[in-house]
Scaffold this motif. Structure first.
Motif, mmCIF file in Angstrom:
data_model
loop_
_atom_site.group_PDB
_atom_site.id
_atom_site.type_symbol
_atom_site.label_atom_id
_atom_site.label_comp_id
_atom_site.label_asym_id
_atom_site.label_seq_id
_atom_site.Cartn_x
_atom_site.Cartn_y
_atom_site.Cartn_z
ATOM 1 N N ARG A 90 0.843 -1.205 0.000
ATOM 2 C CA ARG A 90 0.000 0.000 0.000
ATOM 3 C C ARG A 90 0.873 1.247 0.000
ATOM 4 O O ARG A 90 0.948 1.955 0.989
ATOM 5 C CB ARG A 90 -0.937 -0.015 1.211
ATOM 6 C CG ARG A 90 -2.122 -0.969 1.001
ATOM 7 C CD ARG A 90 -2.873 -1.225 2.279
ATOM 8 N NE ARG A 90 -3.784 -0.156 2.632
ATOM 9 C CZ ARG A 90 -4.649 -0.254 3.658
ATOM 10 N NH1 ARG A 90 -4.692 -1.344 4.397
ATOM 11 N NH2 ARG A 90 -5.449 0.753 3.935
ATOM 12 N N PHE A 95 1.712 5.076 -1.630
ATOM 13 C CA PHE A 95 0.841 6.179 -2.007
ATOM 14 C C PHE A 95 0.948 6.449 -3.501
ATOM 15 O O PHE A 95 2.045 6.639 -4.028
ATOM 16 C CB PHE A 95 1.218 7.436 -1.231
ATOM 17 C CG PHE A 95 1.112 7.270 0.255
ATOM 18 C CD1 PHE A 95 -0.114 7.032 0.858
ATOM 19 C CD2 PHE A 95 2.241 7.319 1.052
ATOM 20 C CE1 PHE A 95 -0.221 6.870 2.229
ATOM 21 C CE2 PHE A 95 2.147 7.161 2.422
ATOM 22 C CZ PHE A 95 0.921 6.928 3.012
ATOM 23 N N SER A 96 -0.198 6.474 -4.153
ATOM 24 C CA SER A 96 -0.219 6.761 -5.583
ATOM 25 C C SER A 96 0.240 8.199 -5.830
ATOM 26 O O SER A 96 -0.104 9.102 -5.075
ATOM 27 C CB SER A 96 -1.634 6.552 -6.111
ATOM 28 O OG SER A 96 -1.713 7.012 -7.428
ATOM 29 N N GLY A 97 1.044 8.378 -6.871
ATOM 30 C CA GLY A 97 1.451 9.729 -7.246
ATOM 31 C C GLY A 97 2.703 10.222 -6.548
ATOM 32 O O GLY A 97 3.152 11.326 -6.815
ATOM 33 N N MET A 98 3.271 9.409 -5.641
ATOM 34 C CA MET A 98 4.480 9.852 -4.937
ATOM 35 C C MET A 98 5.723 9.155 -5.486
ATOM 36 O O MET A 98 5.670 7.977 -5.846
ATOM 37 C CB MET A 98 4.380 9.532 -3.446
ATOM 38 C CG MET A 98 3.587 10.515 -2.661
ATOM 39 S SD MET A 98 3.901 10.247 -0.904
ATOM 40 C CE MET A 98 2.497 11.092 -0.203
ATOM 41 N N GLU A 157 9.667 10.378 -1.820
ATOM 42 C CA GLU A 157 8.541 10.975 -1.090
ATOM 43 C C GLU A 157 7.846 9.955 -0.189
ATOM 44 O O GLU A 157 7.424 10.274 0.917
ATOM 45 C CB GLU A 157 7.533 11.582 -2.078
ATOM 46 C CG GLU A 157 8.003 12.904 -2.672
ATOM 47 C CD GLU A 157 7.143 13.399 -3.830
ATOM 48 O OE1 GLU A 157 7.182 14.586 -4.131
ATOM 49 O OE2 GLU A 157 6.440 12.575 -4.470
ATOM 50 N N MET A 169 10.044 9.660 2.801
ATOM 51 C CA MET A 169 9.961 10.911 3.572
ATOM 52 C C MET A 169 8.675 10.914 4.401
ATOM 53 O O MET A 169 8.679 11.320 5.562
ATOM 54 C CB MET A 169 9.945 12.120 2.636
ATOM 55 C CG MET A 169 11.244 12.433 1.935
ATOM 56 S SD MET A 169 12.497 13.122 3.016
ATOM 57 C CE MET A 169 11.969 14.833 3.140
ATOM 58 N N THR A 170 7.589 10.479 3.793
ATOM 59 C CA THR A 170 6.315 10.427 4.510
ATOM 60 C C THR A 170 6.440 9.538 5.745
ATOM 61 O O THR A 170 5.922 9.856 6.808
ATOM 62 C CB THR A 170 5.205 9.888 3.590
ATOM 63 O OG1 THR A 170 5.291 10.572 2.354
ATOM 64 C CG2 THR A 170 3.838 10.116 4.172
ATOM 65 N N ASP A 200 13.901 9.111 -7.402
ATOM 66 C CA ASP A 200 13.047 10.143 -7.995
ATOM 67 C C ASP A 200 11.986 9.588 -8.935
ATOM 68 O O ASP A 200 11.303 10.336 -9.622
ATOM 69 C CB ASP A 200 13.904 11.175 -8.729
ATOM 70 C CG ASP A 200 14.760 11.954 -7.741
ATOM 71 O OD1 ASP A 200 14.256 12.214 -6.631
ATOM 72 O OD2 ASP A 200 15.913 12.264 -8.072
ATOM 73 N N GLU A 201 11.862 8.268 -8.956
ATOM 74 C CA GLU A 201 10.849 7.696 -9.850
ATOM 75 C C GLU A 201 9.539 7.475 -9.117
ATOM 76 O O GLU A 201 9.501 7.329 -7.898
ATOM 77 C CB GLU A 201 11.379 6.397 -10.454
ATOM 78 C CG GLU A 201 12.349 6.724 -11.582
ATOM 79 C CD GLU A 201 13.164 5.531 -11.992
ATOM 80 O OE1 GLU A 201 12.624 4.417 -11.941
ATOM 81 O OE2 GLU A 201 14.335 5.714 -12.343
ATOM 82 N N LEU A 202 8.475 7.439 -9.894
ATOM 83 C CA LEU A 202 7.151 7.194 -9.334
ATOM 84 C C LEU A 202 7.114 5.746 -8.846
ATOM 85 O O LEU A 202 7.341 4.821 -9.622
ATOM 86 C CB LEU A 202 6.131 7.426 -10.455
ATOM 87 C CG LEU A 202 4.781 8.020 -10.134
ATOM 88 C CD1 LEU A 202 4.900 9.272 -9.279
ATOM 89 C CD2 LEU A 202 4.047 8.332 -11.422
ATOM 90 N N GLU A 220 4.829 3.666 -8.144
ATOM 91 C CA GLU A 220 3.863 2.737 -8.734
ATOM 92 C C GLU A 220 4.322 2.176 -10.084
ATOM 93 O O GLU A 220 3.711 1.260 -10.619
ATOM 94 C CB GLU A 220 2.491 3.394 -8.863
ATOM 95 C CG GLU A 220 2.460 4.608 -9.756
ATOM 96 C CD GLU A 220 1.441 5.648 -9.265
ATOM 97 O OE1 GLU A 220 0.287 5.563 -9.649
ATOM 98 O OE2 GLU A 220 1.816 6.544 -8.486
ATOM 99 N N THR A 221 5.408 2.744 -10.656
ATOM 100 C CA THR A 221 5.890 2.233 -11.940
ATOM 101 C C THR A 221 6.932 1.125 -11.737
ATOM 102 O O THR A 221 7.415 0.558 -12.703
ATOM 103 C CB THR A 221 6.529 3.362 -12.771
ATOM 104 O OG1 THR A 221 7.711 3.817 -12.086
ATOM 105 C CG2 THR A 221 5.579 4.520 -12.970
ATOM 106 N N LEU A 222 7.263 0.824 -10.487
ATOM 107 C CA LEU A 222 8.317 -0.165 -10.222
ATOM 108 C C LEU A 222 7.726 -1.552 -9.991
ATOM 109 O O LEU A 222 6.517 -1.712 -9.836
ATOM 110 C CB LEU A 222 9.135 0.273 -9.007
ATOM 111 C CG LEU A 222 9.772 1.666 -9.166
ATOM 112 C CD1 LEU A 222 10.506 2.065 -7.899
ATOM 113 C CD2 LEU A 222 10.710 1.698 -10.369
#
Ligand SMILES: Nc1ncnc2c1ncn2[C@@H]1O[C@H](COP(=O)(O)OP(=O)(O)OP(=O)(O)O)[C@@H](O)[C@H]1O
Ligand SMILES: [Mg+2]
Lengths: 294, 269
Positions: free
Chosen positions: B95, B97-100, B104, B107-108, B153-155, B157-159
Motif C-alpha cells: 500500500r 501512495f499513488s502519485g508519490m 517521497e 519521507m512520509t 526520484d521515480e514514481l 507505482e511504476t516499479l
C-alpha cells in the motif's frame, strides 16, 4: 472604438471573475487534497462576503482589512464545520456539506438585519484589478508553501490512504481539520472578493451555482496540484464567454460537452504531476527495450 | 533501562479476540515477542495473521483481550498514537501512495522524526530547511539499505512488486521504530530476493530493532527467525523456537492435513 471598449469591459470582468473563482476552487482544493469532498466553500464565502460587506459599510474599514476579517471569519466557520462534520464517512460528509449550503441560504434569507435578507446588500466598495491580482498571488503563494512543506506531504498521504498514513503517525483528522481551516479562510476571502467585484450580494450569490462552478473548476483543472484549480477556474470562466461569441445559441450545451470531453480524457484534470512521472517511466521502459535489442 | 524492563517481553498479546460479525478472525490468542528478536508469525491462509497485525497497529480494535507494548495497553489507542510509541509496519498487498516518488514515500514515513514543526516548515525557516535536508538524507540512507536509492526520484507505482515491497520496508523504518511488523515481506520474490530480505531483517535486529514477520516460506522461517508463533483459525497452535514449532504434530496437521506426513515438512526446508 465603442465596441472595443465594450469588449474590454466584458474581457476585464471575465478576468476578475476567473480570479475570484480561482479563490473558490483553491478553497475546495484545500479540503479535496486531503481526501474530503465538501461544498462548504459556499458557506465560508457567504460568511466572508457578508462580513466584509457589513464591515466596510458600518465600520468603515478598508479593502485589505476587510479581506483579513473575511479570512478570519471563514477560518472560524471552517473549524466549526470540521469539528461537526469530520466524524462522518466521506459520502455522508459531501451530502451534509450540501445540506449546510441549503441551510445557509435560508439563514441568510431570514436574518435581514445582517444580510439584507431577500433584498440583498449593496456593497459600497469595489476591488481594483491590481489588488485582486495581488490577493490571488498571495493565496497561491500560501498553497505553494503548503505543497512543499511537511503539511503538503502529509496531506497527500492522507488523501491517498488515510489508514496507512495513520500507521506512520500522521493524524488524518488533524490534517483534515487544518485543511478545513485553510479552506474556510480562502473561501471567506473569496466571498469578500466576490462581494467587492459584484458590489451587490444576495442569498442567491452564495448558492448552488457557485458550488457547481468551484467543483467543476477544481476537477477540470486537477486536484493533485495547487496550480490545477487556478487553471481550471480560468478555463471554466472563459469557456462560456468564448462559447457565447462562437456558438451563442447552444452555449450551455457546448460548455457541458467540452467539460465532459476533458473529464473523460483527462479524468485527473489538466494539471497532473503524476502523469509526468508515468510518461517518464514509459520512456525509460522503451529505451530499456531498445537497449536490449542492440 | 532496568534489567526487569529489558527482560519483559516487548509485545504481549493476552487472550486477544477479534470477531467480524459471525466470523472469529482471532479467537483468544496469547503470545509474546522478545525484545531484540526476529519473531515469525505463521499459519495457513485465513489464520488471522494480518488481522493480528491490524490489531497491534490499531487499525482494528480487539473485541476483547489485551495487547501490551512495553507494558502499555494498546487496545483503545489510535493508529497514529501507536506509531508514535514505536511500532510501524508493511502491508501484505503493498500500500504505497499513488502519485508519490520513491523518496517521497520514505519521507512520509519519516513524519514522526522530522524534528520540525509543521508551521515552521510551511514558513520555510532556515532551521526547517536544515531539518528537511537531514530527513532527506535519512530517507536516502534507508533506500540504500534496501538497494532502492538509485530509483529515488521515480514514481513508486511504476516499479516492480518486489521493489515496491522494499520501498515499503524503507518507509516503515523512517520513524526509527522499536518494533517492525512485516506482513509477508517476501511474497512474490524469488529465492535470492527473499534471502536478501532475510539478511536485511538480521541486520536490523542486530542494530536493536525487534521484528515480527508473517512468512509462508518455512525455509526462511527456520533460517531467519529466532522464535515463532503458529496460528490456525485464530488460535495458537505452537510458540517457541522455529524448529520445535514446525515439528509439532498440530502444526504439521494444520499445514498438511495429516499428522503422519512429517517428511514433507523436511522437504520444504
Ligand atoms: N475486515 C474484515 N471483515 C470481515 N472479515 C475479515 C476482515 N478481515 C479479515 N477477516 C476474516 O478474518 C479471517 C482471518 O483473515 P486474515 O486476513 O487475518 O488471515 P491471514 O492469516 O492474514 O491470511 P493470509 O495468509 O491469506 O493473508 C478470514 O476468515 C477473513 O475472511
Ligand atoms: Mg494476511
Amino acid at each position: 472604438m465603442e465596441t472595443l471598449l465594450d469588449l474590454w469591459a466584458a474581457y476585464g470582468s471575465t478576468i476578475a471573475f476567473a480570479m475570484v473563482n480561482a479563490l473558490f476552487a483553491l478553497s475546495t482544493y484545500a479540503v479535496l487534497s486531503t481526501g474530503v469532498l465538501s461544498f462548504t466553500t459556499v458557506v465560508f464565502a457567504a460568511v466572508g462576503g457578508f462580513l466584509a460587506a457589513q464591515s466596510v459599510a458600518h465600520l468603515g474599514i478598508g479593502l485589505w482589512p476587510a479581506f483579513a476579517l473575511a479570512g478570519i471569519g471563514g477560518a472560524v466557520a471552517g473549524s466549526v464545520v470540521a469539528a461537526a462534520f469530520l466524524k462522518l464517512d466521506s459520502h455522508w460528509m459531501a451530502l451534509a456539506s450540501l445540506a449546510l449550503v441549503l441551510i445557509t441560504r435560508v439563514t441568510v434569507l431570514n436574518t435581514p438585519l445582517l444580510t439584507g435578507g431577500v433584498n440583498g446588500l449593496v456593497v459600497p466598495m469595489s476591488v481594483p484589478m491590481g489588488d485582486l491580482v495581488i490577493l490571488l498571488a498571495l493565496v497561491a503563494a500560501v498553497f505553494w508553501r503548503l505543497h512543499r512543506s511537511w503539511y503538503g506531504l502529509a496531506a497527500r498521504a492522507v488523501r491517498e490512504d488515510a489508514a496507512v498514513a495513520s500507521t506512520m503517525g500522521i493524524p488524518p483528522r488533524g490534517i483534515q481539520f487544518t485543511a478545513f481551516v485553510i479552506s474556510g479562510a480562502v473561501g471567506g476571502i473569496g466571498g469578500a472578493a466576490l462581494a467587492f467585484t459584484l458590489q451587490f450580494i444576495s442569498p442567491e450569490t452564495y448558492f448552488i451555482g457557485m458550488a457547481f462552478t468551484m467543483i467543476a473548476s477544481t476537477v477540470l483543472g486537477g486536484s493533485f496540484h495547487w496550480f490545477g484549480p487556478i487553471v481550471g477556474a480560468a478555463v471554466f470562466t472563459a469557456l462560456p464567454v468564448t462559447m457565447q461569441s462562437v456558438l451563442p445559441a447552444i452555449e450551455d450545451v457546448a460548455k457541458g460537452v467540452v467539460l465532459l470531453v476533458i473529464m473523460i480524457f483527462l479524468p485527473r484534470g489538466l494539471v497532473d504531476p503524476r502523469a509526468v512521472g508515468l510518461r517518464r517511466a514509459a520512456r525509460r521502459r522503451v529505451s530499456a527495450e531498445e537497449g536490449t535489442d542492440v | 533501562m532496568s534489567d526487569a524492563a529489558l527482560s519483559r517481553p516487548l509485545l504481549e498479546l493476552d487472550t486477544v479476540v477479534k470477531t467480524f460479525g459471525g466470523v472469529t478472525a482471532v479467537g483468544g490468542l496469547s503470545t509474546r515477542v522478545t525484545r531484540g528478536s526476529v519473531h515469525g508469525l505463521i499459519g495457513p491462509n485465513g489464520a488471522g495473521k494480518t488481522t493480528l497485525i491490524n490489531l497491534i497497529t490499531g487499525l482494528f480494535h480487539p473485541t476483547s483481550g489485551a495487547i501490551r507494548f512495553e507494558g502499555r495497553s494498546l487496545e483503545a489507542m489510535q493508529p497514529q498514537a501507536i506509531a508514535t510509541l514505536g511500532i510501524t509496519r508493511t502491508y501484505q498487498n503493498v500500500r504505497l501512495f499513488s502519485g508519490m516518488t520513491v523518496l517521497e514515500q520514505v519521507m512520509t514515513g519519516c513524519w514522526l522524526t522530522r524534528e520540525v514543526g509543521v508551521f515552521a516548515s510551511f514558513l520555510g525557516l532556515p532551521s526547517a530547511r536544515a531539518a528537511w535536508v537531514r530527513t532527506r538524507e535519512h530517507a536516502l540512507s534507508l533506500l540504500a539499505r534496501v538497494s532502492m536509492d538509485h530509483r529515488a526520484d521515480e514514481l513508486a507505482e511504476t516499479l516492480s512488486y518486489g521493489e515496491q515491497r522494499r520501498i515499503e520496508i524503507a518507509r516503515a523504518l523512517g520513524s526509527r521504530p522499536k518494533l517492525l511488523l512485516l506482513d509477508e515481506p517476501t511474497a512474490g520474490m524469488n529465492h535470492q530476493e527473499a534471502t536478501a530480505i532475510g539478511r536485511l531483517v538480521h541486520e536490523l535486529r542486530d542494530a536493536g530493532l525487534t521484528i515480527l514477520m508473517v512468512e509462508h516460506n518455512m525455509g526462511l522461517v527456520t533460517e531467519f527467525c529466532d522464535d515463532c508463533t503458529v496460528v490456525n483459525f485464530g488460535r495458537l497452535l505452537a510458540t517457541g523456537d522455529p524448529a520445535t514449532c514446525l515439528a509439532d504434530p498440530d502444526v504439521q496437521e494444520a499445514y498438511f492435513g495429516r499428522k503422519t506426513d512429517a517428511e514433507r515438512i523436511q522437504a520444504l526446508r
